[in-house]
Design an enzyme around this catalytic site. Sequence first.
Site, PDB file in Angstrom:
ATOM      1  N   LYS A 224     121.125 -83.721  68.761  1.00  0.00           N
ATOM      2  CA  LYS A 224     120.044 -83.428  67.826  1.00  0.00           C
ATOM      3  C   LYS A 224     120.601 -83.258  66.409  1.00  0.00           C
ATOM      4  CE  LYS A 224     116.160 -80.153  67.534  1.00  0.00           C
ATOM      5  NZ  LYS A 224     115.602 -78.920  68.119  1.00  0.00           N
TER       6      LYS A 224
ATOM      7  N   LYS B 219     122.111 -79.028  60.777  1.00  0.00           N
ATOM      8  CA  LYS B 219     122.877 -78.754  59.551  1.00  0.00           C
ATOM      9  C   LYS B 219     124.226 -78.117  59.863  1.00  0.00           C
ATOM     10  CE  LYS B 219     120.214 -74.499  58.726  1.00  0.00           C
ATOM     11  NZ  LYS B 219     118.905 -74.703  59.319  1.00  0.00           N
TER      12      LYS B 219
ATOM     13  N   LYS C 206     124.811 -69.897  72.680  1.00  0.00           N
ATOM     14  CA  LYS C 206     125.165 -69.237  71.412  1.00  0.00           C
ATOM     15  C   LYS C 206     126.372 -68.313  71.589  1.00  0.00           C
ATOM     16  CE  LYS C 206     120.862 -69.621  68.880  1.00  0.00           C
ATOM     17  NZ  LYS C 206     119.881 -68.972  68.009  1.00  0.00           N
TER      18      LYS C 206
END
Length: 334
Positions: A198, A201, A116
């Site tokens: 994976k 969105k 992240k």
Amino acid sequence: METQQKKRILSMIQPTGTFTLGNYLGALKNFVHLQDDYDCVYALADLHAITVRQEPGDFRKNTMSAYALLLAMGIDLEKSIFFIQSQVPEHAQLAWVLNCYTQFGELSRMTQFKDKSQKHADNINAGLFTYPCLMAADILLYQADYVPIGADQKQHLELTRNIAERFNGLYSPTFTVPEPIIPKHGARIMSLQDPTKKMSKSDENVNGFITVLDDPDTILRKFKRAVTDSDAQVRFDPENKPGVSNLMGIYSCATGKTMEEIEAEFQGKGYGDFKPAVAEAVIAELKPIQERYQQIIGDKAYLEQCYKENAPKAQRIARKTLQKVMKKVGYLPL
């Protein structure tokens, strides 16, 4: 005869935009199945969501929408507790205590923090670093026996177990040490455009994912554009045919058919028959959810009643655990 108490499961999901088909088939659909066998505590993890900057108006709207959508999917408030994390302040309070029982080195090894940090290089905040302590607090507050997890959460749950054992060892048994649970239902759903990744969105290619609220035409169009291969055979082979195997996994989740049954159904047929069939199965699966969602999101009073009644239910459990922790650490009672 004394009835055996059900084991408790805790599961939380962030309310940052409409859930994808991958979220639904991989985890959320399973929320409904678990309710019959376990004492389920569900929540929207909105405290976790602000490690990434949120626009306040959109954030509130997304939280309401996510709550309505999970109710539409079948979370039963007669069977489960379903609350919004920020409405139970014990989460933040226990997270601070657990911060002080977690080593810097342990947090430094978290791969999700590294991932992240690369994605959000302009906002590598302290919350992103200590996120696993808040996740541990979420789980340990409710004395959860089991936590359903995906592969990307294994490391965080292992840290939660370590923190619980460390605290229990220092002060006497306080927390239930949670076990991971791999759901019987559900699957790892991959991108329709890149089946090595994976479904997400945040995918830059909008054809790579389907949201639970996509209309039938959009769903059909995206499946027709899904990446397959030149073999033209519907055969389950994740290594050599990842795109087709991903579509078979989706079709299996939506219809309950096995891979062998799907192969037999489409024997002698090409992808021109298979892709629309997958789309139609998904459309049929999502239709009742979408209809129920429209009813719930249109009834603001009912929606507010649900989450306002569930926060105190969660808080009663959380407060009991927190009071034990505060006493054992040595804080003066309120």
